[in-house]
Design an enzyme around this catalytic site. Structure first.
Site, PDB file in Angstrom:
ATOM      1  N   HIS A 232       0.830  -1.212   0.000  1.00  0.00           N
ATOM      2  CA  HIS A 232       0.000   0.000   0.000  1.00  0.00           C
ATOM      3  C   HIS A 232       0.868   1.267   0.000  1.00  0.00           C
ATOM      4  O   HIS A 232       0.454   2.293   0.515  1.00  0.00           O
ATOM      5  CB  HIS A 232      -0.959  -0.022   1.187  1.00  0.00           C
ATOM      6  CG  HIS A 232      -0.268  -0.117   2.525  1.00  0.00           C
ATOM      7  ND1 HIS A 232      -0.783  -0.818   3.585  1.00  0.00           N
ATOM      8  CD2 HIS A 232       0.898   0.398   2.975  1.00  0.00           C
ATOM      9  CE1 HIS A 232       0.037  -0.736   4.612  1.00  0.00           C
ATOM     10  NE2 HIS A 232       1.072   0.012   4.267  1.00  0.00           N
TER      11      HIS A 232
ATOM     12  N   HIS B 247      -2.240   3.956   9.901  1.00  0.00           N
ATOM     13  CA  HIS B 247      -0.897   4.474  10.186  1.00  0.00           C
ATOM     14  C   HIS B 247      -1.001   5.715  11.057  1.00  0.00           C
ATOM     15  O   HIS B 247      -0.667   6.831  10.621  1.00  0.00           O
ATOM     16  CB  HIS B 247      -0.166   4.816   8.896  1.00  0.00           C
ATOM     17  CG  HIS B 247      -0.010   3.667   7.947  1.00  0.00           C
ATOM     18  ND1 HIS B 247      -1.023   3.226   7.142  1.00  0.00           N
ATOM     19  CD2 HIS B 247       1.052   2.863   7.686  1.00  0.00           C
ATOM     20  CE1 HIS B 247      -0.591   2.191   6.414  1.00  0.00           C
ATOM     21  NE2 HIS B 247       0.662   1.958   6.731  1.00  0.00           N
TER      22      HIS B 247
ATOM     23  N   HIS C 153      10.273  -3.953   3.847  1.00  0.00           N
ATOM     24  CA  HIS C 153      10.648  -2.543   3.928  1.00  0.00           C
ATOM     25  C   HIS C 153      10.904  -2.135   5.373  1.00  0.00           C
ATOM     26  O   HIS C 153      10.319  -2.698   6.296  1.00  0.00           O
ATOM     27  CB  HIS C 153       9.654  -1.600   3.267  1.00  0.00           C
ATOM     28  CG  HIS C 153       8.259  -1.501   3.862  1.00  0.00           C
ATOM     29  ND1 HIS C 153       7.441  -2.578   4.086  1.00  0.00           N
ATOM     30  CD2 HIS C 153       7.533  -0.418   4.250  1.00  0.00           C
ATOM     31  CE1 HIS C 153       6.278  -2.161   4.566  1.00  0.00           C
ATOM     32  NE2 HIS C 153       6.309  -0.852   4.688  1.00  0.00           N
TER      33      HIS C 153
ATOM     34  N   GLU D  16       3.957  -5.964   8.314  1.00  0.00           N
ATOM     35  CA  GLU D  16       2.594  -5.794   7.772  1.00  0.00           C
ATOM     36  C   GLU D  16       2.107  -7.048   7.052  1.00  0.00           C
ATOM     37  O   GLU D  16       0.899  -7.220   6.860  1.00  0.00           O
ATOM     38  CB  GLU D  16       2.560  -4.610   6.791  1.00  0.00           C
ATOM     39  CG  GLU D  16       2.727  -3.269   7.483  1.00  0.00           C
ATOM     40  CD  GLU D  16       2.919  -2.113   6.485  1.00  0.00           C
ATOM     41  OE1 GLU D  16       2.817  -0.963   6.915  1.00  0.00           O
ATOM     42  OE2 GLU D  16       3.182  -2.355   5.292  1.00  0.00           O
TER      43      GLU D  16
END
Lengths: 134, 281
Positions: free
Chosen positions: B12, B61, B195, B242
């Site tokens: 995303h 977030h 990431h 995630e």
């Protein structure tokens, strides 16, 4: 779970160059992170950019956290309980992209950081574990 | 009856939203990022594939949920959800419309099934939810599917285990199967792949690990269920965690078949991963 919980968290501290957002960090960074949330409103962003120190005076965060924030020292902010998704509100308000802001934590300049990403990113080899050195 | 026809997973990365919102899809940096979604955009438009409802598993977030309130699993039951202002103004994307009767049905079923969901009626939705919609549907005036948001805490530790996420997916599948309306439902897992957005180790990418994860969504789901937080953190970077949200999707599928895969490095700081799985229940 007592001992297991400690082992679970100790392992996090063995990862080089990484601050996992544990409950201890969340507690330490509470007012810093909640301050960041206020920057989701345009009128607050304007006030912050117009006079950062005056805007900070309304926050309950520590002097250390305020100094690190004014200096945009993101590694220091992580050490003081900041979390990157909260801090993103600060660098977004500054008009920085994630790449620009994130690169400042790596000791590389943004062009070198981008070149590293374009070449496939940072290898996990050597930065998995402090203890194992792998 | 409602039935789950497919699972879709995607990163995303906020930059995907920037690329779409600012019309940069044809630029050299963005072209390979968007090329891998063309197959899915054509596939999802076909009448036999088009979902009536997407159960969209995502993480907030620090947009709707600050530190004042941190639910582990939550479900959106309100009528609609507006795009969040994450510090640079809200994305110019349509409002997200729910199917509240279906969402409330799932919420009740999950709670009776011992998943103690937090109910959300008011929630601005950030890039975690809107970027996957843009990636799959482009820039329509209204989203072509209703969306039931399922929010997972992957920010403040301890987050739920991968296996717990998988079991939530299984419980979602049971909830869907017991809803009387005829609905074509897709379940989407979002976020990932490798990431790290913080500290001196930022920029970490582990393509080998990511590709094995993509393989094992169909090849060895039992292995993926057992991957511990520490492995995600060490191997895929602090934000690679995630990927547990993909396991919610996986748990809701039976004997899934891979239809399409896309993997590209880099998208901003991130390894972009995307997969489409047919549900063969």
């Amino acid at each position: 779970m007592g001992k297991d919980l400690q082992n679970y968290k100790d392992a996090f501290e063995d990862i080089p160059g990484t601050r996992v957002f544990t409950t201890e960090r969340a507690r330490q960074g509470y007012w810093l992170n909640q301050f960041c949330m206020t920057l989701m409103k345009p009128e607050n962003r304007e006030r912050w950019l117009a006079d950062e120190k005056a805007y900070l005076a309304e926050s309950k965060m520590s002097d250390e956290q305020q100094e690190a924030l004014l200096a945009r020292d993101y590694n220091r902010l992580l050490d003081l309980g900041g979390n990157i998704y909260y801090l993103a509100k600060v660098f977004s308000t500054d008009g920085l992209s994630f790449v620009q802001a994130v690169s400042t934590m790596t000791g590389m300049n943004v062009d070198d950081y981008k070149a590293m990403m374009d070449a496939g990113g940072r290898s996990p080899d050597g930065v998995r574990s402090i203890k194992e050195g792998n | 009856m409602a039935h789950i026809s497919a699972g879709v997973a995607t990163s995303h990365v906020p930059l995907i939203g920037v690329g779409i919102d600012q019309g940069k899809q044809e630029e050299p940096y963005f072209k390979p990022i968007f090329a891998g979604y063309e197959w899915t955009k054509a596939w999802i438009k076909k009448p036999e594939n088009k979902p009536d409802v997407v159960i969209l598993v995502f993480n907030d977030h620090a947009s709707a949920f600050g530190q004042d309130l941190i639910p582990t699993f939550a479900i959106g039951c309100g009528e609609e959800f507006q795009p969040a202002d994450e510090g640079w103004g809200p994305r110019p994307v349509p409002v997200v419309k729910n199917h509240p009767d279906f969402a409330w049905h799932i919420a009740q079923s999950l709670i009776i099934d011992e998943f103690d969901m937090t109910i959300i009626n008011e929630m601005p939705v950030d890039h975690g939810l809107t970027v996957p919609l843009s990636a799959m549907f482009g820039e329509p005036d209204a989203w072509p599917a209703l969306v039931v948001p399922i929010m997972v805490n992957v920010v403040t530790y301890p987050i739920p285990s991968g296996d717990r996420c998988f079991r939530l997916g299984q419980a979602i599948a049971r909830a869907v199967e017991s809803f009387p309306e005829e609905l074509n439902v897709q379940i989407w897992g979002t976020g990932g792949m490798s990431h790290q957005l913080q500290g001196p180790r930022a920029g970490l990418i582990n393509a080998e690990w990511d590709q094995k994860f993509l393989d094992d969504l169909t090849g060895d789901p039992d292995r993926l269920r057992q991957v511990q937080h520490i492995e995600y953190l060490r191997e895929t970077g602090s934000e690679g965690i995630e990927l547990v949200m993909w396991l919610v999707m996986l748990g809701a599928l039976t004997n899934p078949k891979e239809l399409h895969r896309h993997y590209h490095v880099p998208a901003s700081n991130t390894a972009l991963g995307h997969i489409v799985l047919e549900n063969r229940s």
